[in-house]
Design an enzyme around this catalytic site. Structure first.
Site, short mmCIF file in Angstrom:
data_model
loop_
_atom_site.label_atom_id
_atom_site.label_comp_id
_atom_site.label_asym_id
_atom_site.label_seq_id
_atom_site.Cartn_x
_atom_site.Cartn_y
_atom_site.Cartn_z
N ASN A 318 7.12 -2.04 -4.18
CA ASN A 318 6.49 -1.82 -5.48
C ASN A 318 6.07 -0.35 -5.62
O ASN A 318 4.90 -0.03 -5.86
CB ASN A 318 5.29 -2.75 -5.66
CG ASN A 318 5.00 -3.05 -7.12
OD1 ASN A 318 5.61 -2.46 -8.02
ND2 ASN A 318 4.07 -3.94 -7.36
N HIS A 349 -3.59 -7.21 -10.54
CA HIS A 349 -2.66 -8.31 -10.26
C HIS A 349 -3.08 -9.61 -10.94
O HIS A 349 -2.23 -10.41 -11.32
CB HIS A 349 -2.54 -8.54 -8.76
CG HIS A 349 -1.51 -7.67 -8.10
ND1 HIS A 349 -1.80 -6.42 -7.62
CD2 HIS A 349 -0.18 -7.86 -7.87
CE1 HIS A 349 -0.70 -5.89 -7.10
NE2 HIS A 349 0.30 -6.74 -7.25
#
Length: 495
Positions: A318, A349
């Site tokens: 990521n 998140h």
């Protein structure tokens, strides 16, 4: 999931059409912005229904904040609003509608939009309000020197290439692509001056797209056949915990978490291929003259699977989100930057408790891994044979630590996560604390070289990546600093 895949495949075809028939040499940036935005909103509407209005609302209000607040404080207000709006949407989706399910997960695209909103706000604030000498090299290169129009803003946030799965890209890179200057910039920056002979044709992304689609196919096949036979939940099965030995349990932990990664490989690689198919993502040539299409790539699979340190894993997993966290949080934190960065990552998140358990555990693992690396690694790098043994041991330790850390991220809830950790007697938590008590950890000193030496786990390599994004890869190490300076000056003039 079916809607997502169908929409991404449609986006891939649309990207080929966009590059072929709406090439920057054939149409105006205005038309390219309009088409990219409308296609993006259509895909969002098809995939998420009227939940897609959240994308427009979040972007519209953020743009209004940028206009009325002014450059001095716009980055703060945009950050708080965008992250707050995302969090409210995540809370309603998780706790009001469907806990633990991913149906109509409209918060996924909003996570990417939040990154874009906050990144752009900081990039404008940096150049328009802060002194140039107070900026880091990456901040100078990414600085945006004018307010975007509403169309440019919506196009950046909601274009069809990245609305469903990203990845994050800088506003400057996106506008350069839309206006058709990306290839010319790459050529001119490599030499420090414009070279007109390269301005007639664009490099073809076809080989890069084909390679990435092959990776997508293999990842999807792996996910549909093997992943389901190795569920992460089996790690907390009562019978398995009671009968399996410790080596067997740790081996299954590793293979089950490894089997959980291909769905991310599929989604991120497909998103990268879509951008490349549209002509976005070119980053110059390597030393052999081969085109590089990894300007906004989000992962490097080989380096992930063979990571020999926590840092190396996060450097290659990521990637764009790690860069975002570094730019908007770590570089600007006044105290405990590592802890603040992991907390921001958890909030971004979502609101599942497992995310917070994972990232709080990640703080311990990061600090402990850094302490071990700083204090003992130099003893094992002199002899190739010894270093090979050291790499094997650290690879095993890294894979165990990563798997141990991310179990709550997959399980989501507190009870199963604590069941897993208690079944392991919190062994790696305790080991990390003991490491931090035994080994000295360098302190961060703002404004000094020591600050650079203790950047977070994704730090120096990703700092280099961000600075090299517009550089040609055929430059030598000896001329690296000179070429970077030329790049920044050239971009400033072009802007």
């Amino acid at each position: 999931q079916v809607n997502f895949v169908v929409c991404q495949l449609f986006a891939l075809l649309a990207a080929v059409w966009f590059r072929t028939y709406l090439h920057s040499s054939k149409t105006s940036p205005f038309i390219r912005h309009v088409v990219a935005t409308l296609l993006g909103l259509y895909l969002a509407l098809f995939c998420f229904g009227w939940y897609a209005l959240h994308f427009v609302i979040q972007s519209g209000i953020s743009y209004y904040i940028m206009i009325i607040i002014g450059v001095e404080n716009m980055h703060k207000y945009c950050f708080v609003f965008a992250l707050g709006y995302l969090t409210v949407c995540q809370i309603t989706r998780v706790y009001i509608f469907d806990y633990g399910q991913y149906s109509a997960d409209f918060s996924g695209p909003m996570m990417i939009i939040t990154q874009k909103i906050t990144s752009l706000a900081f990039e404008i604030h940096d150049v328009m309000f802060r002194k140039n000498e107070d900026l880091t090299p990456s901040q100078r290169c990414l600085a945006v020197r004018r307010m975007p129009s509403l169309l440019e803003y919506l196009s950046y946030n909601c274009n069809f290439m990245g609305i469903l799965a990203g990845p994050l890209c800088s506003y400057k890179d996106y506008i350069t692509f839309i206006e058709g200057r990306s290839y010319q910039l790459q050529q001119s920056e490599a030499n420090g001056k414009e070279d007109t002979k390269y301005e007639q044709t664009d490099p073809s992304p076809n080989i890069a797209v084909a390679q990435k689609l092959l990776i997508c196919g293999l990842s999807l096949l792996f996910h549909m056949t093997i992943t389901k036979t190795l569920p992460v939940e089996y790690n907390i099965d009562d019978n398995f915990r009671a009968t399996a030995s410790w080596p067997v349990r740790f081996f299954y932990l590793y293979v089950s978490l490894m089997a959980a990664r291909p769905k991310y490989y599929f989604a991120w690689t497909l998103a990268d291929a879509i951008n490349n198919a549209a002509g976005f993502g070119f980053r110059g040539y390597d030393k052999n003259g081969v085109t590089r299409w990894d300007l906004i790539s989000n992962l490097r699979i080989q380096q992930i699977e063979f990571s020999t340190s926590f840092k190396m894993f996060l450097d290659n997993w990521n990637i764009q989100t790690a860069l975002w966290l570094k730019r908007v949080c770590y570089e600007r934190a006044t105290f405990s930057p590592t802890i603040q960065t992991f907390i921001l990552s958890a909030i971004w998140h979502g609101v599942y408790p497992g995310y917070y358990l994972t990232f709080l555990t990640g703080v311990l693992m990061t600090l402990a891994a850094r302490a071990i690396r700083n204090n003992i690694r130099h003893y094992f790098v002199q002899s190739p044979a010894v270093k090979l043994c050291y790499d094997i041991v650290t690879w095993m330790a890294t894979q165990a630590a990563i798997s141990y850390t991310v179990v709550p991220f997959v399980l989501l809830s507190v009870k199963p996560s604590l069941t897993f950790y208690s079944s392991c007697y919190f062994c790696l938590h305790i080991a990390s604390i003991l490491v931090l008590l035994v080994f000295p950890l360098k302190r961060t000193q703002k404004g000094s070289k020591k600050h650079e030496s203790v950047q977070p786990v994704w730090s120096r390599k990703l700092e280099e990546e961000s600075l090299l994004q517009k550089n040609n890869y055929s430059t030598t190490n000896n001329s690296f600093s000179q070429k970077q300076e030329i790049t920044c000056r050239y971009q400033t003039l072009k802007q």
